[in-house]
Design a protein around this motif. Structure first.
Motif, PDB file in Angstrom:
ATOM      1  N   LEU A 235      -4.892  17.002  -7.199  1.00  0.00           N
ATOM      2  CA  LEU A 235      -5.696  16.047  -7.944  1.00  0.00           C
ATOM      3  C   LEU A 235      -4.789  14.905  -8.368  1.00  0.00           C
ATOM      4  O   LEU A 235      -3.746  15.128  -8.985  1.00  0.00           O
ATOM      5  N   ILE A 236      -5.180  13.696  -8.016  1.00  0.00           N
ATOM      6  CA  ILE A 236      -4.449  12.507  -8.424  1.00  0.00           C
ATOM      7  C   ILE A 236      -5.236  11.856  -9.547  1.00  0.00           C
ATOM      8  O   ILE A 236      -6.418  11.546  -9.375  1.00  0.00           O
ATOM      9  N   ILE A 237      -4.591  11.665 -10.681  1.00  0.00           N
ATOM     10  CA  ILE A 237      -5.231  11.010 -11.819  1.00  0.00           C
ATOM     11  C   ILE A 237      -4.653   9.604 -11.926  1.00  0.00           C
ATOM     12  O   ILE A 237      -3.452   9.432 -12.161  1.00  0.00           O
ATOM     13  N   SER A 238      -5.512   8.627 -11.732  1.00  0.00           N
ATOM     14  CA  SER A 238      -5.093   7.230 -11.795  1.00  0.00           C
ATOM     15  C   SER A 238      -5.527   6.657 -13.139  1.00  0.00           C
ATOM     16  O   SER A 238      -6.718   6.528 -13.406  1.00  0.00           O
ATOM     17  N   ARG A 239      -4.546   6.290 -13.978  1.00  0.00           N
ATOM     18  CA  ARG A 239      -4.830   5.874 -15.350  1.00  0.00           C
ATOM     19  C   ARG A 239      -4.541   4.399 -15.605  1.00  0.00           C
ATOM     20  O   ARG A 239      -4.713   3.928 -16.727  1.00  0.00           O
TER      21      ARG A 239
ATOM     22  N   GLY B 279       0.447  -3.137 -12.865  1.00  0.00           N
ATOM     23  CA  GLY B 279       1.683  -2.697 -12.236  1.00  0.00           C
ATOM     24  C   GLY B 279       1.392  -1.930 -10.963  1.00  0.00           C
ATOM     25  O   GLY B 279       0.256  -1.885 -10.492  1.00  0.00           O
ATOM     26  N   PRO B 280       2.403  -1.277 -10.413  1.00  0.00           N
ATOM     27  CA  PRO B 280       2.246  -0.621  -9.111  1.00  0.00           C
ATOM     28  C   PRO B 280       1.556   0.743  -9.138  1.00  0.00           C
ATOM     29  O   PRO B 280       1.232   1.285  -8.084  1.00  0.00           O
ATOM     30  N   SER B 281       1.314   1.313 -10.304  1.00  0.00           N
ATOM     31  CA  SER B 281       0.795   2.686 -10.376  1.00  0.00           C
ATOM     32  C   SER B 281      -0.547   2.862  -9.681  1.00  0.00           C
ATOM     33  O   SER B 281      -0.779   3.866  -9.010  1.00  0.00           O
ATOM     34  N   ALA B 282      -1.462   1.916  -9.833  1.00  0.00           N
ATOM     35  CA  ALA B 282      -2.785   2.036  -9.210  1.00  0.00           C
ATOM     36  C   ALA B 282      -2.657   2.059  -7.691  1.00  0.00           C
ATOM     37  O   ALA B 282      -3.278   2.883  -7.018  1.00  0.00           O
ATOM     38  N   ARG B 283      -1.851   1.157  -7.152  1.00  0.00           N
ATOM     39  CA  ARG B 283      -1.647   1.121  -5.697  1.00  0.00           C
ATOM     40  C   ARG B 283      -0.965   2.405  -5.216  1.00  0.00           C
ATOM     41  O   ARG B 283      -1.317   2.957  -4.176  1.00  0.00           O
ATOM     42  N   GLU B 284       0.007   2.893  -5.981  1.00  0.00           N
ATOM     43  CA  GLU B 284       0.703   4.123  -5.593  1.00  0.00           C
ATOM     44  C   GLU B 284      -0.248   5.317  -5.568  1.00  0.00           C
ATOM     45  O   GLU B 284      -0.171   6.148  -4.664  1.00  0.00           O
ATOM     46  N   ALA B 285      -1.142   5.408  -6.544  1.00  0.00           N
ATOM     47  CA  ALA B 285      -2.112   6.499  -6.567  1.00  0.00           C
ATOM     48  C   ALA B 285      -3.004   6.442  -5.327  1.00  0.00           C
ATOM     49  O   ALA B 285      -3.264   7.479  -4.693  1.00  0.00           O
ATOM     50  N   LEU B 286      -3.459   5.251  -4.973  1.00  0.00           N
ATOM     51  CA  LEU B 286      -4.300   5.111  -3.781  1.00  0.00           C
ATOM     52  C   LEU B 286      -3.516   5.424  -2.513  1.00  0.00           C
ATOM     53  O   LEU B 286      -4.042   6.055  -1.592  1.00  0.00           O
ATOM     54  N   ASP B 287      -2.258   5.002  -2.445  1.00  0.00           N
ATOM     55  CA  ASP B 287      -1.435   5.297  -1.271  1.00  0.00           C
ATOM     56  C   ASP B 287      -1.233   6.801  -1.096  1.00  0.00           C
ATOM     57  O   ASP B 287      -1.300   7.324   0.018  1.00  0.00           O
TER      58      ASP B 287
ATOM     59  N   LEU C   1      -5.090  17.048   3.517  1.00  0.00           N
ATOM     60  CA  LEU C   1      -4.767  17.763   2.288  1.00  0.00           C
ATOM     61  C   LEU C   1      -6.009  17.785   1.407  1.00  0.00           C
ATOM     62  O   LEU C   1      -6.644  16.756   1.207  1.00  0.00           O
ATOM     63  N   PRO C   2      -6.396  18.942   0.904  1.00  0.00           N
ATOM     64  CA  PRO C   2      -7.553  18.986   0.007  1.00  0.00           C
ATOM     65  C   PRO C   2      -7.207  18.301  -1.314  1.00  0.00           C
ATOM     66  O   PRO C   2      -6.347  18.776  -2.056  1.00  0.00           O
ATOM     67  N   LEU C   3      -7.815  17.135  -1.544  1.00  0.00           N
ATOM     68  CA  LEU C   3      -7.471  16.402  -2.747  1.00  0.00           C
ATOM     69  C   LEU C   3      -8.660  15.707  -3.371  1.00  0.00           C
ATOM     70  O   LEU C   3      -9.683  15.476  -2.735  1.00  0.00           O
ATOM     71  N   GLY C   4      -8.475  15.388  -4.644  1.00  0.00           N
ATOM     72  CA  GLY C   4      -9.459  14.629  -5.396  1.00  0.00           C
ATOM     73  C   GLY C   4      -8.753  13.499  -6.105  1.00  0.00           C
ATOM     74  O   GLY C   4      -7.540  13.532  -6.309  1.00  0.00           O
ATOM     75  N   LEU C   5      -9.520  12.487  -6.471  1.00  0.00           N
ATOM     76  CA  LEU C   5      -8.974  11.327  -7.168  1.00  0.00           C
ATOM     77  C   LEU C   5      -9.820  11.079  -8.400  1.00  0.00           C
ATOM     78  O   LEU C   5     -11.045  10.906  -8.305  1.00  0.00           O
ATOM     79  N   LEU C   6      -9.170  11.099  -9.553  1.00  0.00           N
ATOM     80  CA  LEU C   6      -9.844  10.911 -10.833  1.00  0.00           C
ATOM     81  C   LEU C   6      -9.400   9.598 -11.455  1.00  0.00           C
ATOM     82  O   LEU C   6      -8.199   9.356 -11.610  1.00  0.00           O
ATOM     83  N   PHE C   7     -10.359   8.742 -11.796  1.00  0.00           N
ATOM     84  CA  PHE C   7     -10.084   7.482 -12.484  1.00  0.00           C
ATOM     85  C   PHE C   7     -10.305   7.722 -13.969  1.00  0.00           C
ATOM     86  O   PHE C   7     -11.407   8.066 -14.390  1.00  0.00           O
TER      87      PHE C   7
ATOM     88  N   SER D 123     -13.787  13.356  -2.737  1.00  0.00           N
ATOM     89  CA  SER D 123     -13.907  13.926  -4.080  1.00  0.00           C
ATOM     90  C   SER D 123     -13.383  12.898  -5.077  1.00  0.00           C
ATOM     91  O   SER D 123     -12.203  12.893  -5.438  1.00  0.00           O
ATOM     92  N   LEU D 124     -14.270  12.002  -5.486  1.00  0.00           N
ATOM     93  CA  LEU D 124     -13.913  10.900  -6.375  1.00  0.00           C
ATOM     94  C   LEU D 124     -14.623  11.081  -7.706  1.00  0.00           C
ATOM     95  O   LEU D 124     -15.834  11.307  -7.739  1.00  0.00           O
ATOM     96  N   TYR D 125     -13.855  10.971  -8.792  1.00  0.00           N
ATOM     97  CA  TYR D 125     -14.383  11.226 -10.117  1.00  0.00           C
ATOM     98  C   TYR D 125     -13.967  10.110 -11.074  1.00  0.00           C
ATOM     99  O   TYR D 125     -12.943   9.447 -10.874  1.00  0.00           O
ATOM    100  N   ALA D 126     -14.760   9.936 -12.123  1.00  0.00           N
ATOM    101  CA  ALA D 126     -14.418   8.998 -13.186  1.00  0.00           C
ATOM    102  C   ALA D 126     -14.829   9.609 -14.517  1.00  0.00           C
ATOM    103  O   ALA D 126     -15.833  10.327 -14.608  1.00  0.00           O
ATOM    104  N   SER D 127     -14.054   9.306 -15.516  1.00  0.00           N
ATOM    105  CA  SER D 127     -14.378   9.758 -16.871  1.00  0.00           C
ATOM    106  C   SER D 127     -15.516   8.911 -17.419  1.00  0.00           C
ATOM    107  O   SER D 127     -15.401   7.688 -17.513  1.00  0.00           O
ATOM    108  N   SER D 128     -16.604   9.559 -17.783  1.00  0.00           N
ATOM    109  CA  SER D 128     -17.732   8.817 -18.355  1.00  0.00           C
ATOM    110  C   SER D 128     -17.328   8.193 -19.691  1.00  0.00           C
ATOM    111  O   SER D 128     -17.761   7.087 -20.024  1.00  0.00           O
TER     112      SER D 128
END
Length: 119
Positions: free
Chosen positions: A6-10, A16-24, A34-40, A76-81
């Motif tokens: 699970l990648i959590i993009s905050r 800065g570069p963190s958002a691009r790195e999470a997407l990469d 790889l079984p993965l999910g991405l949480l914003f 598997s894309l998620y966001a915090s409501s």
């Protein structure tokens, strides 16, 4: 069997570069099945806005990377409501279909994954 990730993009896309790195990382993991999910989460939900204008801040547009996620098998894309609501984005059209989760659902989501990376 591959461990799930699970990648959590905050971070906002222009902070800065963190958002691009999470997407990469997500795109690379998806390319290798790889079984993965991405949480914003937190300011990371700003990445989901459809009409971004990053050139005004001399930044690169992340929209193409976001749109490529499903093509790489990252579905598997998620966001915090809560994050969306706190930033006035609850009613905004988003660039990607994401599953919006409340705080208790976020805890369950994080527990489902073997490894978690926060950027």
């Amino acid at each position: 069997m591959s461990k799930s990730l699970l990648i959590i993009s905050r971070q906002a896309p222009w902070a800065g570069p963190s958002a691009r790195e999470a997407l990469d990382i997500a795109l690379a993991g998806g390319a290798f099945d790889l079984p993965l999910g991405l949480l914003f989460l937190d300011d990371g939900v700003f990445q989901l806005l459809a009409q971004q204008q990053p050139t005004a801040l001399q930044q690169k547009d992340l929209t193409a990377n976001l749109q490529a996620l499903p093509l790489f098998g990252v579905e598997s894309l998620y966001a915090s409501s809560r994050s969306l609501s706190e930033r006035g984005l609850s009613e905004q059209p988003l660039a990607l279909p994401v599953e919006q989760l409340d705080d208790s659902q976020l805890t369950l989501l994080i527990d489902r994954y073997d490894q978690v990376i926060t950027l």
